[in-house]
Write an enzyme that holds these catalytic residues in place. Structure first.
Site, PDB file in Angstrom:
ATOM      1  N   SER A 102      14.975  -8.451   2.657  1.00 53.88           N
ATOM      2  CA  SER A 102      13.514  -8.625   2.631  1.00 53.88           C
ATOM      3  C   SER A 102      12.929  -8.143   1.303  1.00 53.88           C
ATOM      4  O   SER A 102      13.389  -7.143   0.733  1.00 53.88           O
ATOM      5  CB  SER A 102      12.902  -7.810   3.765  1.00 53.88           C
ATOM      6  OG  SER A 102      11.510  -7.697   3.582  1.00 53.88           O
ATOM      7  N   SER A 103      11.867  -8.824   0.872  1.00 54.08           N
ATOM      8  CA  SER A 103      11.233  -8.441  -0.401  1.00 54.08           C
ATOM      9  C   SER A 103      10.541  -7.077  -0.291  1.00 54.08           C
ATOM     10  O   SER A 103      10.219  -6.468  -1.310  1.00 54.08           O
ATOM     11  CB  SER A 103      10.237  -9.507  -0.853  1.00 54.08           C
ATOM     12  OG  SER A 103       9.222  -9.659   0.110  1.00 54.08           O
ATOM     13  N   CYS A 104      10.327  -6.585   0.950  1.00 53.29           N
ATOM     14  CA  CYS A 104       9.691  -5.258   1.062  1.00 53.29           C
ATOM     15  C   CYS A 104      10.679  -4.142   0.728  1.00 53.29           C
ATOM     16  O   CYS A 104      10.295  -2.972   0.691  1.00 53.29           O
ATOM     17  CB  CYS A 104       9.060  -5.064   2.428  1.00 53.29           C
ATOM     18  SG  CYS A 104      10.228  -4.922   3.739  1.00 53.29           S
ATOM     19  N   TYR A 131      11.709  -0.166   7.976  1.00 56.29           N
ATOM     20  CA  TYR A 131      12.290  -1.524   8.025  1.00 56.29           C
ATOM     21  C   TYR A 131      13.001  -1.839   6.705  1.00 56.29           C
ATOM     22  O   TYR A 131      14.127  -2.357   6.693  1.00 56.29           O
ATOM     23  CB  TYR A 131      11.158  -2.520   8.287  1.00 56.29           C
ATOM     24  CG  TYR A 131      11.564  -3.967   8.188  1.00 56.29           C
ATOM     25  CD1 TYR A 131      12.287  -4.575   9.203  1.00 56.29           C
ATOM     26  CD2 TYR A 131      11.206  -4.737   7.079  1.00 56.29           C
ATOM     27  CE1 TYR A 131      12.650  -5.912   9.117  1.00 56.29           C
ATOM     28  CE2 TYR A 131      11.561  -6.072   6.994  1.00 56.29           C
ATOM     29  CZ  TYR A 131      12.277  -6.650   8.009  1.00 56.29           C
ATOM     30  OH  TYR A 131      12.646  -7.965   7.916  1.00 56.29           O
ATOM     31  N   LYS A 135      16.967  -2.907   5.831  1.00 56.76           N
ATOM     32  CA  LYS A 135      17.325  -4.118   5.088  1.00 56.76           C
ATOM     33  C   LYS A 135      18.189  -3.782   3.866  1.00 56.76           C
ATOM     34  O   LYS A 135      19.116  -4.510   3.528  1.00 56.76           O
ATOM     35  CB  LYS A 135      16.050  -4.868   4.669  1.00 56.76           C
ATOM     36  CG  LYS A 135      15.380  -5.579   5.826  1.00 56.76           C
ATOM     37  CD  LYS A 135      16.280  -6.700   6.318  1.00 56.76           C
ATOM     38  CE  LYS A 135      15.701  -7.586   7.356  1.00 56.76           C
ATOM     39  NZ  LYS A 135      16.625  -8.647   7.803  1.00 56.76           N
ATOM     40  N   HIS A 174       2.703 -11.565  10.564  1.00 54.27           N
ATOM     41  CA  HIS A 174       2.377 -11.439   9.143  1.00 54.27           C
ATOM     42  C   HIS A 174       1.034 -12.123   8.880  1.00 54.27           C
ATOM     43  O   HIS A 174       0.482 -12.795   9.758  1.00 54.27           O
ATOM     44  CB  HIS A 174       3.477 -12.075   8.292  1.00 54.27           C
ATOM     45  CG  HIS A 174       4.690 -11.209   8.188  1.00 54.27           C
ATOM     46  ND1 HIS A 174       4.786 -10.180   7.288  1.00 54.27           N
ATOM     47  CD2 HIS A 174       5.848 -11.200   8.882  1.00 54.27           C
ATOM     48  CE1 HIS A 174       5.946  -9.577   7.421  1.00 54.27           C
ATOM     49  NE2 HIS A 174       6.619 -10.176   8.392  1.00 54.27           N
TER      50      HIS A 174
HETATM   51  P1  GDP Z   1       3.397  -7.319   3.823  1.00 58.75           P
HETATM   52  O1  GDP Z   1       3.732  -8.284   2.733  1.00 58.75           O
HETATM   53  O2  GDP Z   1       4.583  -6.566   4.315  1.00 58.75           O
HETATM   54  O3  GDP Z   1       2.274  -6.407   3.416  1.00 58.75           O
HETATM   55  O4  GDP Z   1       2.991  -8.195   5.064  1.00 58.75           O
HETATM   56  P2  GDP Z   1       1.711  -8.768   5.821  1.00 58.75           P
HETATM   57  O5  GDP Z   1       1.870 -10.236   5.838  1.00 58.75           O
HETATM   58  O6  GDP Z   1       1.620  -8.090   7.131  1.00 58.75           O
HETATM   59  O7  GDP Z   1       0.422  -8.373   4.988  1.00 58.75           O
HETATM   60  C1  GDP Z   1       0.130  -8.909   3.739  1.00 58.75           C
HETATM   61  C2  GDP Z   1      -1.278  -8.520   3.320  1.00 58.75           C
HETATM   62  O8  GDP Z   1      -2.220  -9.250   4.124  1.00 58.75           O
HETATM   63  C3  GDP Z   1      -1.642  -7.038   3.478  1.00 58.75           C
HETATM   64  O9  GDP Z   1      -2.396  -6.644   2.352  1.00 58.75           O
HETATM   65  C4  GDP Z   1      -2.514  -7.044   4.741  1.00 58.75           C
HETATM   66  O10 GDP Z   1      -3.434  -5.973   4.774  1.00 58.75           O
HETATM   67  C5  GDP Z   1      -3.238  -8.385   4.574  1.00 58.75           C
HETATM   68  N1  GDP Z   1      -3.827  -8.921   5.828  1.00 58.75           N
HETATM   69  C6  GDP Z   1      -5.094  -9.343   5.967  1.00 58.75           C
HETATM   70  N2  GDP Z   1      -5.333  -9.715   7.233  1.00 58.75           N
HETATM   71  C7  GDP Z   1      -4.170  -9.540   7.905  1.00 58.75           C
HETATM   72  C8  GDP Z   1      -3.773  -9.774   9.256  1.00 58.75           C
HETATM   73  O11 GDP Z   1      -4.551 -10.194  10.118  1.00 58.75           O
HETATM   74  N3  GDP Z   1      -2.491  -9.509   9.591  1.00 58.75           N
HETATM   75  C9  GDP Z   1      -1.597  -9.049   8.659  1.00 58.75           C
HETATM   76  N4  GDP Z   1      -0.331  -8.822   9.028  1.00 58.75           N
HETATM   77  N5  GDP Z   1      -1.943  -8.799   7.378  1.00 58.75           N
HETATM   78  C10 GDP Z   1      -3.201  -9.051   6.998  1.00 58.75           C
END
Ligand code: GDP
Length: 333
Positions: A102-104, A131, A135, A174
């Site tokens: 994962s890129s995280c 997590y 990974k 996500h």
């Molecule tokens: P990340 O790449 O591990 O941070 O995965 P996410 O897809 O969960 O979040 C990406 C970004 O989208 C973060 O900055 C979140 O705060 C933002 N974000 C905005 N609205 C949402 C939402 O409803 N769900 C999630 N998961 N992220 C959100």
């Protein structure tokens, strides 16, 4: 015919991989799946089906809120899955295994675009450290089996993937699936505004799951090294930009509000995918069309369970295919 197994075929990427592999004429896809967290079940399964190639896409995953609230579950599930699958594949002579990391797993402050040389050079983003550590362990385990036993186990790191079969849950998903579902419900209920988590300024590189699957098949043929390889394109979007595009795809015209009390996570995640490009692969999907296809899938599958859904009256804002010029029959299986 080569026997291929996708470990974790119910995940977003596992599902895309299976769909893609079914289009390959010289492959037999093993359709079954054991419980990957049970060692004996995995071992018996591999002993019985004798896969020759394995794509390891299994393990629990989720968005920023799920990572914050369920780190122990996420970490343990992934550690168990990878340990069981990697060991069984080695014991039963799997010719090649491709592990999806994962890129995280990149350090929060790593130089952008993210190069594999930066892995394990600094602290992880705290919102997903558990997590991400699991990974990283997956990559290291593949590398250790390669070093000690000469196993052809490789690791690939995809950008933030999305597509049909994703988790559209409001807190577990996500950003793309979570917002697609939120905009959809807001449109149905004619809500004046939708809340987006965080400041909207973080940037992410997104990739369509079908493109990740295509890259994985390419890597299975053309890549054999202990260093991971990134799977991405060359574009990043801010969360605010993505939210605007998603609102358009859904056809929601209300206001977008940003809830700054929610975490932003990493400020920027953009992979350096030049090694993959130099090998001869690049993503094909158009971002907007891929989002539309994902929304279409959501409408067909998830919304059925939602009593408030207005069924066929929901129309899509864009209708072209994300994979122009490719065989759609395979993609829509
Ligand atoms: P990340 O790449 O591990 O941070 O995965 P996410 O897809 O969960 O979040 C990406 C970004 O989208 C973060 O900055 C979140 O705060 C933002 N974000 C905005 N609205 C949402 C939402 O409803 N769900 C999630 N998961 N992220 C959100």
């Amino acid at each position: 015919m080569t026997r291929v197994w996708v470990a974790g075929a119910e995940t977003l990427l596992g599902r895309a991989l299976r769909d893609r592999l079914r289009c390959e004429p010289r492959l037999t896809v093993i359709e079954d799946e054991p419980n990957l967290t049970h060692r004996e079940q995995v071992e018996e399964f591999v002993a019985e089906h004798r896969p020759e190639q394995v794509y390891l896409a299994g393990g629990l995953s989720g968005g920023i809120e799920m990572n914050r609230s369920r780190p122990a579950e996420l970490m343990l599930d992934n550690l168990l899955v990878l340990a069981h699958v990697v060991e069984a594949c080695y014991q039963y002579g799997v010719q090649k295994l491709l592990y999806l990391a994962s890129s995280c797993s990149y350090p929060r402050e790593a130089a952008q675009p993210l190069r594999v040389e930066s892995l394990m050079t600094g602290p992880l983003e705290p919102t997903n450290a558990a997590y991400a550590t699991a990974k990283l362990a997956g990559w290291q385990l593949c590398r250790a089996y390669r070093q000690q036993y000469g196993a052809a186990f490789v690791t690939a790191i995809p950008a933030n993937a999305f597509g049909p079969g994703d988790d559209f849950g409001p807190t577990s998903g996500h950003v793309i699936p979570a917002l697609l579902a939120r905009f959809h419900r807001a449109k149905q209920k004619a809500e004046p505004s939708v809340t987006i988590w965080g400041s909207g300024t973080p940037r992410r590189e997104f990739i369509y799951a079908a493109d990740v699957a295509d890259a994985c098949l390419f890597l299975m043929r053309h890549y054999d090294d202990e260093e991971p390889i990134n799977i991405g394109g060359s574009t990043s979007w801010s969360i605010a930009e993505v939210a605007q595009i998603l609102a358009e795809v859904v056809g929601y015209s209300g206001e977008l509000c940003f809830d700054r009390s929610k975490p932003d996570g990493m400020p920027l995640k953009m992979l350096d995918s030049s090694p993959l490009r130099e090998l001869g692969w690049q993503p094909k999907a158009d971002f907007r069309s891929a989002l539309t296809e994902t929304y279409r899938w959501f409408l067909q599958h998830q919304v059925k369970e939602d009593p408030g859904h207005d069924g066929p009256s929901v129309s899509l804002a864009v209708s072209d295919s994300p994979h122009r010029g490719r065989d759609r029959r395979c993609l829509s299986q």
